[in-house]
Design a protein around this motif. Structure first.
Motif, short mmCIF file in Angstrom:
data_model
loop_
_atom_site.label_atom_id
_atom_site.label_comp_id
_atom_site.label_asym_id
_atom_site.label_seq_id
_atom_site.Cartn_x
_atom_site.Cartn_y
_atom_site.Cartn_z
N GLU A 174 0.81 -1.22 0.00
CA GLU A 174 0.00 0.00 0.00
C GLU A 174 0.85 1.27 0.00
OE1 GLU A 174 -2.92 -0.29 3.12
OE2 GLU A 174 -4.28 -1.44 1.82
N LEU A 175 2.17 1.13 0.07
CA LEU A 175 3.05 2.29 -0.06
C LEU A 175 3.86 2.25 -1.35
CD1 LEU A 175 4.42 3.01 3.54
CD2 LEU A 175 2.99 4.49 2.12
N ASN A 176 3.52 1.33 -2.25
CA ASN A 176 4.23 1.26 -3.52
C ASN A 176 3.28 1.71 -4.63
OD1 ASN A 176 5.66 0.60 -5.85
ND2 ASN A 176 6.67 -1.14 -4.86
N SER A 177 3.33 2.98 -4.96
CA SER A 177 2.42 3.54 -5.97
C SER A 177 2.65 2.92 -7.34
CB SER A 177 2.58 5.06 -6.04
OG SER A 177 3.94 5.40 -6.30
N CYS A 178 3.88 2.54 -7.64
CA CYS A 178 4.19 1.94 -8.94
C CYS A 178 3.48 0.61 -9.14
CB CYS A 178 5.70 1.73 -9.07
SG CYS A 178 6.68 3.23 -8.93
N ALA A 235 5.67 -4.26 -14.28
CA ALA A 235 4.55 -3.42 -13.86
C ALA A 235 4.09 -2.49 -14.96
CB ALA A 235 4.95 -2.61 -12.63
N GLY A 236 5.00 -2.06 -15.82
CA GLY A 236 4.66 -1.13 -16.89
C GLY A 236 4.75 0.32 -16.45
N PRO A 237 5.07 1.21 -17.38
CA PRO A 237 5.18 2.64 -17.04
C PRO A 237 3.83 3.30 -16.85
CG PRO A 237 5.56 2.30 -19.39
CD PRO A 237 5.43 0.94 -18.78
N MET A 238 3.79 4.34 -16.02
CA MET A 238 2.58 5.13 -15.84
C MET A 238 2.33 5.99 -17.07
SD MET A 238 3.79 8.17 -13.21
CE MET A 238 4.90 7.25 -12.16
#
Length: 580
Positions: free
Chosen positions: A56-60, A151-154
Motif C-alpha cells: 500500500e506504499l508502492n504507488s508503482c 509493472a509497466g510505465p505510468m
C-alpha cells in the motif's frame, strides 16, 4: 513451441511434497485440505507461485492486486494451480536510506521462498527499480522455471499544457523554484501532474531500463516491458504470463537455459540503445554473475562505444516518454531495428528464439525509435572511466550531460556527507564557480549505507541564479535513472573503505577526459601516500541486524553490489527440501 520432451507429472517438483505415502506428505495434503483444496486441484499439475511485490506504499505497483487475478486466470486456464505469495516491496519512493539497501534482501527472500515451498514455476511481479533485479537474481539461483511480469510505465505527466516526465521534470522545476522563477501554485500543480496513474516512472529511468533488460534477455513475454500499466493490453499480457508459465514447467524451461552469455550481451546492447539508467550497470552485472556469466565494466564500456542510442526518450532523449515509445512499436520494434547486432538464436520464455519473437515487429514513429543511421547519440548511454580517483571504475551518462563537460578540469569542492552538502549548496555566498567540481563521498555501498541516489548533486543556488543548470559532479553514490547532468557515479573502491576518493581535498584539481575514459586528481603519488598514511577509517554504519550483514558482505559497485556469499561461484547450491 515445445522445447523438448514434456515432464511427466510424477517429476513435478511439487510431487516431492504431496505424492509419497508417508507421514510428512500426509501432513502436507491435510493442510491443503485445510485451505479448501481437493486432490484434483493440485495433484499431478504444476503449482505456480506468484511472487507479488505489491504494498500500500508502492504507488508503482498499486494495480498489482488486479493483475494477480489476471495471472491466476491464465494459470487456471492452462491447468495449473496459482498461489500468490508476498515478496518485499522495495518501493523507490519511501524506502530510506535507500531501496538499494534492500535489493539483496528481496533476492534472498525470492530464492528462499521458491526453494522452501512446493512450487514448480514462478511468475515474478515487479517493476519499481530494485524489484526487477532482486526478483530475477533470486529466481536465477533457485533455478525453477520463471517468467517476469513488468509493472509497466505510468501515463505521461501533464501540467498547464506541458508534458511532464517522472523525476527529470521534478529536478528541473525544483531548480527553477530555488531560483525564484515559479510560484507555490505552479509547484503544487507540477506535484499533482507528474504522476497520474499506477505504474513506474514513464521516463527511461531505472524501472523501464531494468524491465527492458529483462525483456531483451528473454525473461518476459516479447515486448511486455513497454506496455503501460493501465493499458488493457497489460491485463492480457498478465493472463498470458499465467498460461505460459504452466507450459514452461512441463517443458522444464529453466533460467539456466535462457540466461547465457549471448543473452546477457543482447540485454546490454539493448540497454545502451535505450539510453539506459546508470543503475543498469550495477544490476546487470549482479544478474549476470548470479547466472555464472562474467560481465565486467570493461565489457559494458566496449558495447557502449559501438552501440548508438536510438530511443528518443527522456532523459537521454529530448522529446518523448514511455507511452510514446509503446505507441511507436515498443521494445520489440527497437530490437528489430538493431536485429543485426543481436544474437537472435537465444532461447526465450516463449520457447522460441529471440529472432522468432521479433518477426513482424514494426517501427511506427521513427523519431521516437530512430534508425541506426540517425541516432539520438552516436554512442551508447554509458561510459566507463578509470584513473587515480577510480582505479576500479566509475560511470557517466554522456548523452545526458552538457558536452562542454566531456573534457573538463577544475578544483574540487569536497563534502563528507549528504547533510553537509545539502546545507552548503543553498548558501548564496558559497565559494563556487561553473568550473568547480562538486564531490560527495562516504555515499557508496557501505558508506551510504546502501549507495543512495545522491549522485546528482544539486547545482549551488549561487550558480542557479546566474543561469547555470549543469556542472561536473563526482560521487561514490548512484543517481536516479530519471536524472541527468554531468555526473560521475559509482566511484570504486568507495571512499568509506579507503578508496582514493577518501584522499581528495577541496582545491585539488580534477581532470575528466571522457573521450579517453579517464578521471584523475592531479595530485602526485608522494602526496597521496602521505594522505593515505594519515587516513582513519570511519566507524561502521551498523552494529546489528540486516545492516550489519549487508555492510560485511556487500561487494563494490564494479562487482554488482551483491552479497559475496550469494554469487554463483560461492560454495555449492543449497539442497532441495526433499533430502531433509
Amino acid at each position: 513451441m515445445s522445447t523438448g520432451p514434456r515432464k511427466p507429472p510424477d517429476q513435478l517438483r511439487s510431487a516431492r511434497w504431496f505424492a509419497p505415502d508417508d507421514l510428512r506428505s500426509f501432513g502436507h495434503r491435510s493442510r491443503m485440505m485445510q485451505l479448501g483444496y481437493t486432490d484434483a486441484e493440485y495433484r499431478d499439475k504444476p503449482i505456480i507461485g506468484i511472487l507479488n511485490t505489491w504494498s500500500e506504499l508502492n504507488s508503482c505497483h498499486s494495480h498489482f492486486p488486479e493483475r494477480v487475478r489476471d495471472v491466476k486466470r491464465g494459470v487456471t486456464m492452462a491447468g495449473g494451480l496459482p498461489v500468490e505469495m508476498p515478496a518485499l516491496s522495495v518501493d523507490e519512493s519511501f524506502n530510506k536510506p535507500t531501496s538499494m539497501l534492500y535489493r539483496n534482501m528481496l533476492a534472498m527472500e525470492t530464492e528462499e521462498q521458491i526453494r522452501a515451498h512446493p512450487l514448480d514455476g514462478v511468475v515474478l511481479m515487479g517493476g519499481c527499480d530494485k524489484t526487477t533485479p532482486g526478483l530475477v537474481m533470486g529466481a536465477i539461483t533457485a533455478g525453477v522455471p520463471m517468467i517476469y511480469l513488468p509493472a509497466g510505465p505510468m501515463l505521461r505527466g501533464n501540467y498547464a499544457g506541458k508534458i511532464l516526465g517522472s523525476g527529470s521534470d521534478a529536478w528541473k522545476y525544483w531548480d527553477e523554484r530555488r531560483a525564484g522563477n515559479i510560484s507555490d501554485e505552479e509547484w503544487l500543480g507540477v506535484q499533482g501532474g507528474i504522476a497520474r496513474s499506477a505504474g513506474t516512472c514513464m521516463t527511461m529511468g531505472t524501472a523501464s531500463t531494468m524491465t527492458a533488460i529483462t525483456d531483451a534477455m528473454g525473461l518476459t513475454l516479447p515486448g511486455a516491458s513497454s506496455i503501460p500499466a493501465v493499458d488493457s493490453g497489460h491485463m492480457r499480457m498478465s493472463s498470458e504470463c499465467g498460461r505460459r508459465i504452466v507450459e514452461m514447467v512441463w517443458e522444464d524451461l529453466t533460467p539456466s537455459r535462457i540466461i547465457t552469455p549471448a543473452a546477457v550481451q543482447n540485454a546490454a546492447i539493448v540497454a545502451m540503445a535505450t539510453g539506459c539508467s546508470t543503475n543498469a550497470v550495477i544490476h546487470l552485472i549482479a544478474m549476470a554473475r548470479r547466472a555464472g556469466v562474467d560481465l565486467t565494466l570493461d565489457d559494458l564500456d566496449a558495447l557502449g562505444r559501438t552501440t548508438p542510442l536510438i530511443a528518443n526518450v527522456r532523459p537521454s532523449g529530448k522529446d518523448y516518454l514511455m507511452e510514446d515509445f509503446f505507441f511507436a512499436g515498443g521494445l520489440r520494434a527497437l530490437m528489430k531495428q538493431m536485429e543485426q547486432r543481436l544474437d537472435t538464436t537465444c532461447l526465450t520464455v516463449t520457447g522460441k528464439t529471440l529472432g522468432e519473437n521479433l518477426e513482424g515487429a514494426v517501427v511506427y514513429n521513427d523519431d521516437v525509435i530512430r534508425p541506426l543511421s540517425n541516432p539520438v547519440y552516436k554512442e551508447g548511454s554509458l561510459a566507463l572511466l578509470r584513473g587515480n580517483l577510480c582505479p576500479d571504475g566509475a560511470v557517466i551518462k554522456p548523452a545526458a550531460c552538457d558536452p562542454k563537460y566531456h573534457v573538463h578540469e577544475g578544483p574540487a569542492l569536497v563534502f563528507d556527507s549528504y547533510p553537509e552538502m545539502k546545507k552548503a549548496i543553498d548558501d548564496e555566498d558559497l565559494d563556487v564557480t561553473p568550473d568547480t567540481v562538486l564531490v560527495l563521498r562516504n555515499a557508496g555501498p557501505q558508506g551510504g549505507p546502501g549507495m543512495p541516489e545522491w549522485g546528482m548533486l544539486p547545482i549551488p543556488k549561487a550558480l542557479i541564479k546566474q543561469g547555470h543548470r549543469d556542472m561536473l559532479r563526482i560521487s561514490d553514490s548512484r543517481m536516479s535513472g530519471t536524472s541527468y547532468g554531468a555526473c560521475v557515479l559509482h566511484v570504486a573502491p568507495e571512499s568509506f573503505i579507503g578508496g582514493p576518493l577518501a584522499l581528495l581535498k577541496t582545491g585539488d584539481i580534477i581532470r575528466l577526459d571522457l573521450p579517453n575514459r579517464s578521471l584523475n586528481m592531479l595530485v602526485d603519488d608522494a602526496e597521496l601516500a602521505r594522505r593515505r598514511a594519515d587516513w582513519q577509517p570511519p566507524q561502521p554504519r551498523y552494529e546489528r541486524g540486516y545492516g550489519y550483514m549487508f555492510s560485511r558482505h556487500v561487494t563494490q559497485a564494479d562487482k554488482g553490489c551483491d552479497f559475496d556469499y550469494l554469487e554463483a561461484d560461492f560454495g555449492r547450491t543449497a539442497p532441495e527440501p526433499d533430502i531433509f
